[in-house]
Write an enzyme that holds these catalytic residues in place. Structure first.
Site, mmCIF file in Angstrom:
data_model
loop_
_atom_site.group_PDB
_atom_site.id
_atom_site.type_symbol
_atom_site.label_atom_id
_atom_site.label_comp_id
_atom_site.label_asym_id
_atom_site.label_seq_id
_atom_site.Cartn_x
_atom_site.Cartn_y
_atom_site.Cartn_z
ATOM 1 N N THR B 313 31.389 67.979 47.066
ATOM 2 C CA THR B 313 31.522 67.501 48.687
ATOM 3 C C THR B 313 32.724 66.920 48.785
ATOM 4 O O THR B 313 33.289 67.076 49.984
ATOM 5 C CB THR B 313 30.331 66.264 48.663
ATOM 6 O OG1 THR B 313 29.154 66.813 48.277
ATOM 7 C CG2 THR B 313 30.390 65.728 49.963
ATOM 8 N N TRP B 316 35.431 69.844 49.081
ATOM 9 C CA TRP B 316 35.037 70.216 50.341
ATOM 10 C C TRP B 316 35.810 69.752 51.510
ATOM 11 O O TRP B 316 36.434 70.639 52.487
ATOM 12 C CB TRP B 316 33.440 70.437 50.748
ATOM 13 C CG TRP B 316 33.252 71.016 51.905
ATOM 14 C CD1 TRP B 316 32.768 72.225 52.161
ATOM 15 C CD2 TRP B 316 32.959 70.483 53.454
ATOM 16 N NE1 TRP B 316 32.785 72.490 53.736
ATOM 17 C CE2 TRP B 316 32.971 71.471 54.271
ATOM 18 C CE3 TRP B 316 33.224 69.300 53.952
ATOM 19 C CZ2 TRP B 316 32.654 71.380 55.816
ATOM 20 C CZ3 TRP B 316 33.125 68.848 55.446
ATOM 21 C CH2 TRP B 316 33.042 70.137 56.195
ATOM 22 N N HIS B 317 36.084 68.463 51.488
ATOM 23 C CA HIS B 317 36.447 67.618 52.575
ATOM 24 C C HIS B 317 38.244 67.798 52.611
ATOM 25 O O HIS B 317 38.860 67.824 53.713
ATOM 26 C CB HIS B 317 36.474 66.373 52.651
ATOM 27 C CG HIS B 317 35.045 65.756 53.091
ATOM 28 N ND1 HIS B 317 33.942 66.087 52.540
ATOM 29 C CD2 HIS B 317 34.879 65.580 54.467
ATOM 30 C CE1 HIS B 317 32.760 65.445 53.174
ATOM 31 N NE2 HIS B 317 33.315 65.340 54.378
ATOM 32 N N GLY B 318 38.666 68.266 51.628
ATOM 33 C CA GLY B 318 40.195 68.464 51.445
ATOM 34 C C GLY B 318 40.770 68.866 50.142
ATOM 35 O O GLY B 318 39.918 68.284 49.067
ATOM 36 N N PHE B 466 39.364 70.007 57.954
ATOM 37 C CA PHE B 466 38.447 70.174 56.864
ATOM 38 C C PHE B 466 38.008 71.791 57.185
ATOM 39 O O PHE B 466 37.079 72.291 56.727
ATOM 40 C CB PHE B 466 36.966 69.313 56.902
ATOM 41 C CG PHE B 466 37.726 67.882 56.779
ATOM 42 C CD1 PHE B 466 38.636 67.559 55.963
ATOM 43 C CD2 PHE B 466 37.305 66.977 57.641
ATOM 44 C CE1 PHE B 466 39.104 66.255 55.850
ATOM 45 C CE2 PHE B 466 37.674 65.486 57.566
ATOM 46 C CZ PHE B 466 38.711 65.184 56.639
#
Lengths: 368, 466
Positions: B313, B316-318, B466
């Site tokens: 998670t 996934w954001h960066g 993102f």
């Protein structure tokens, strides 16, 4: 009202707004120039395969859509109102109206810009002044925020630090402090600049420090044209316009003004009435942005000459010094390279005054 | 193209709505597909082909997965398809991160690829993955119409910032959907409120955060002000975008899942993540956590599953360590809560709220920092260990200047405004008054938001990266 009718009203109102504004945007012709912002507006961009592929067309279209939006100034005004009156922000894009005066929170102090300005002054001193018998003076014109910020607890430059730093870096000049002589009422309510009819004491103080004598009696003339200053357009709120007043005297009527804005000698005027009714009426003073011009006073009791390195604040001040000099040369190094000055000015035994506003010193990148 | 732009609001959207409404029903998905491609190409002309390749991968894989269902080949197709999708994401989003860390670990100097991140790749890649997995599991039929599948993946309302729509949730709507005045009005309401959340609140908070980031002069109050403003900015930015996406979806007859549900009123981190970015949480639950065994495994493996999900998670954001730490940070809280803390949190609403807000605000300092060191510095300053003053005159100015917007943001992040309106509607004349006031209010929000857009020149969305 039942739920269905309520929904239909919502849809109808929003459809009218969305499609109405959309249709207006499509149909409206492009404006070339924004009077309020004093800038050229983006036009519809040309479409080429390259511009689409690179994304340049899309970027330019975004600018076009914003610049050419219907009622643009009204919307900008709505934004200002919302920021200042609804969200109670203390400024909108750095501008704030208070007690009828619009000021700009010039902030923070930019040390690099001060260093750059000082370096430009040093260049002029080293190349043209240091080996001459010249009296060199320096004075800083405080911006309006100097007087309005403390009253209203707004942000402002660290003026003491600025003056101290500039004095340290220009030790070859005699500093003349004029801050005590000014107050916010000496500035236009809607513009950056000071009012000519309010700065006679400033001219006298500068002249006195430089050993010149001013004796003129002035007549105050009023321009029959409302003056909406630069801050007025930037803030986009309805405010009462200023009135431009300008001073005349027997001495000033005899003065001869010469401009080198086109590279050759051209006769000019102290008060340009065409510009007084143009886009920026403050440009009536010495015709606004000029790289180099001279004011010659044929009736002067002295042979003394003065060179002023300056910004736009000097446009309204310089005529008031004419009484004390036979010739005043005004140089704006934003529009002429310092390295070229030797081609136009014969430096000798003139007095030299560096007269710059805090606004320009803190944003000196335009100095050449 | 941004929803919060003059180009979208007054050029793109009206044109799409007109073409959509005048088109025969069977061509409406084609209109949406073409519109979506224009929408995407407006910002990323070069990457339209990349998205098309992703869609083709999904389309072929879906067909083959269904064809070979029950056989090993089906699993192989799923594996290859997932590898292609994840490989695309890894290459375009994470390649330089891996190279940088490889160089740091080995001392080598492998040159960076410096690839521009394709907008929305994290969202549409996850949607393609969701489609192929749903078909593999038999939860959805393979889409035989490539236009419908392409429409699902590229649908402009949710293309670049979600919500991440699961194929099985929307498959039926791709074939047939209803348009009612109720749905359209609801879509308008959601879109306008989302636009106002983004333009009037998130952008203002972003301005405050920008001032903090550029300032060399920090203080304890200023650091807290930044942390609170950034936490609220992310919420209003992202939930505003989700509101706009859901609203636009309704205008075109779709019902997308909710993505936010007042996360800042949560009383535990577990609850916070049930209310924050719901579509992402649901995606990881359904496609990672449960396939790993969820909580129906040994305790140690269960905890491991939680850490894996939150590692992913965060990542996934960066493509940066602070995002990974951000994800693991939440994993720690979730594990502690699941092991024993949840019981204690039920005992005091006030303390549990304070706990959640503190943990979340700190998390967003980590999330928003340019690197780990600056996050650590900010947290140190917030806790008063930074040898810095309580507040300076300059920062007091910003506090006064942004005070009202901060208060509006805090109140707006709770259910209070919604409850106030619904309570008022229950009074004698409440319904009539709100029925008259609503269109006026929505119209004003649109006009004021337009005014801000006309006045501004650059208006990026946080979640674009993102």
């Amino acid at each position: 009202m039942n739920g269905k009718n309520r929904n239909i009203i919502v849809i109808a109102v929003m459809a009218v707004l969305l499609f109405g504004m959309s249709l207006w945007s499509w149909m409206k012709g492009a404006d070339e120039y924004s009077e309020s912002e004093r800038r050229i507006l983006a036009d519809f961009p040309g479409i080429t395969a390259d511009s689409v592929e690179s994304g340049a067309f899309m970027q330019d279209f975004e600018s076009y859509a914003m610049d050419q939006f219907p009622l643009r100034d009204k919307f900008r005004g709505l934004k200002s109102f919302s920021e200042l009156s609804v969200f109670r922000k203390l400024d909108n894009n750095g501008l704030y109206p208070e007690d009828g005066y619009i000021s700009k929170t010039e902030y923070p102090l930019n040390e690099e810009m001060l260093d750059y300005a000082a370096e430009r002054f040093r260049y002029i001193y080293d190349n043209y002044l240091s080996d001459k018998d010249m009296n060199i003076y320096f004075s800083i014109v405080p911006d309006k925020n100097y007087y309005t910020a403390p009253e209203t607890e707004r942000l402002s430059l660290d003026y003491s630090a600025m003056i101290e730093k500039m004095r340290e870096k220009t030790e070859y000049m005699a500093y003349i402090d004029i801050t005590e002589l000014l107050e916010k009422e000496d500035y236009y309510r809607t513009d950056t600049h000071w009012r000519q009819e309010k700065i006679i004491d400033i001219a006298e103080k500068l002249a006195s420090e430089m050993g010149a004598v001013l004796e003129s009696e002035y007549t105050v003339n009023e321009l029959d044209n409302p003056f909406y200053g630069v801050y007025c357009g930037q803030l986009a709120l309805l405010v009462e316009p200023d009135t431009i007043r300008y001073l005349t005297s027997e001495t000033l009527e005899q003065c001869r003004v010469t401009s080198w804005s086109t590279g050759t000698e051209e006769e000019s005027v102290l008060y340009n009435m065409e510009k007084a009714f143009g886009k920026d009426p403050y440009e009536m003073f010495l015709s606004g942005s000029e790289p180099l011009l001279t004011i010659e006073n044929p009736n002067a009791d002295t042979e003394r000459e003065l060179i002023i390195f300056r910004d736009s604040f000097a446009s309204s001040l310089a005529p008031l010094l004419a009484d004390g000099y036979s010739k005043i040369t005004l140089v704006d190094i934003r529009y002429v390279r310092s390295s070229m000055l030797g081609n136009f000015i014969e430096f000798g035994n003139q007095d030299v005054l560096f007269l710059y506003s805090t606004l320009l010193l803190n944003n000196s990148m335009a100095m050449k | 193209m941004l929803f919060s732009s003059i180009t979208f609001l007054y050029y793109f959207l009206p044109c799409v709505l007109i073409f959509y409404l005048i088109s025969p029903k069977k061509l409406r998905n084609t209109v949406l597909l073409i519109s979506s491609l224009v929408f995407y190409a407006w910002g990323e002309p070069g990457y339209v082909l990349l998205m098309a390749a992703g869609i083709m991968n999904g389309y072929i894989s879906g067909m083959l997965t269904e064809k070979f269902r029950g056989r090993a080949a089906s699993k192989a197709v799923l594996a290859v398809s997932s590898a292609v999708s994840i490989g695309m994401l890894a290459y375009f989003k994470y390649a330089d991160f891996f190279i940088e860390n490889f160089n740091a670990a080995t001392g080598l100097s492998v040159p960076l690829l410096k690839i521009a991140l394709p907008v929305g790749i994290s969202f549409y890649t996850f949607q393609i993955l969701s489609y192929v997995i749903d078909v593999y599991r038999g939860e959805a039929k393979a889409q035989r119409n490539p236009i419908n599948l392409a429409c699902y993946v590229s649908l402009f309302p949710q293309l670049i910032a979600g919500p991440i729509v699961r194929y099985s949730d929307i498959a039926q709507q791709l074939e047939q959907r209803t348009h009612t005045s109720e749905k359209t009005a609801e879509g308008i309401r959601r879109f306008i409120l989302g636009l106002a959340k983004k333009v009037l609140i998130a952008n203002a908070l972003g301005e405050l955060c920008g001032i903090y980031s550029e300032s060399d002069e920090k203080s304890i109050v200023f650091s807290w002000m930044y942390a609170a403003a950034y936490s609220l900015q992310v919420y209003f930015d992202f939930s505003g975008y989700s509101d706009m996406a859901i609203g636009l979806g309704k205008l075109f007859g779709f019902d997308f899942m909710e993505n936010f549900n007042y996360p800042y009123i949560s009383k535990s981190i577990t609850e916070f993540w049930r209310r924050w970015h719901i579509s992402l949480g649901t995606w990881f639950r359904d496609y990672v956590y449960i396939p790993l065994g969820g909580n129906r495994v040994s305790k140690l493996r269960w905890l491991g599953n939680i850490f894996v999900v939150w590692l992913l998670t965060g990542f996934w954001h960066g493509a940066a360590w602070n995002f990974i730490i951000w994800g693991l940070y939440f994993a720690v809280f979730l594990v502690i809560e699941k092991l024993f803390l949840l019981e204690y949190l039920k005992k005091s609403k006030i303390l549990s709220h304070i706990y959640v807000l503190f943990a979340v605000i700190i998390s967003f300092v980590i999330f928003g920092a340019s690197d780990i060191n600056s996050a650590a510095e900010c947290i140190r300053d917030m806790l008063g260990f930074g040898d810095i003053p309580l507040i300076s005159a300059e920062q007091s100015y910003y506090l006064r200047s942004f005070g009202i917007i901060l208060i509006i943001a805090v109140i707006g992040a709770t259910e209070f405004p919604k409850k106030l309106v619904s309570g008022f509607e229950k009074t004698r004349y409440g319904k009539t008054v709100t029925a008259i006031a609503e269109p006026v209010f929505l119209g004003m929000l649109l006009l004021v938001s337009t005014a801000y857009l006309v006045d501004g020149s650059f208006n990026p969305f946080l979640y674009f990266r993102f």
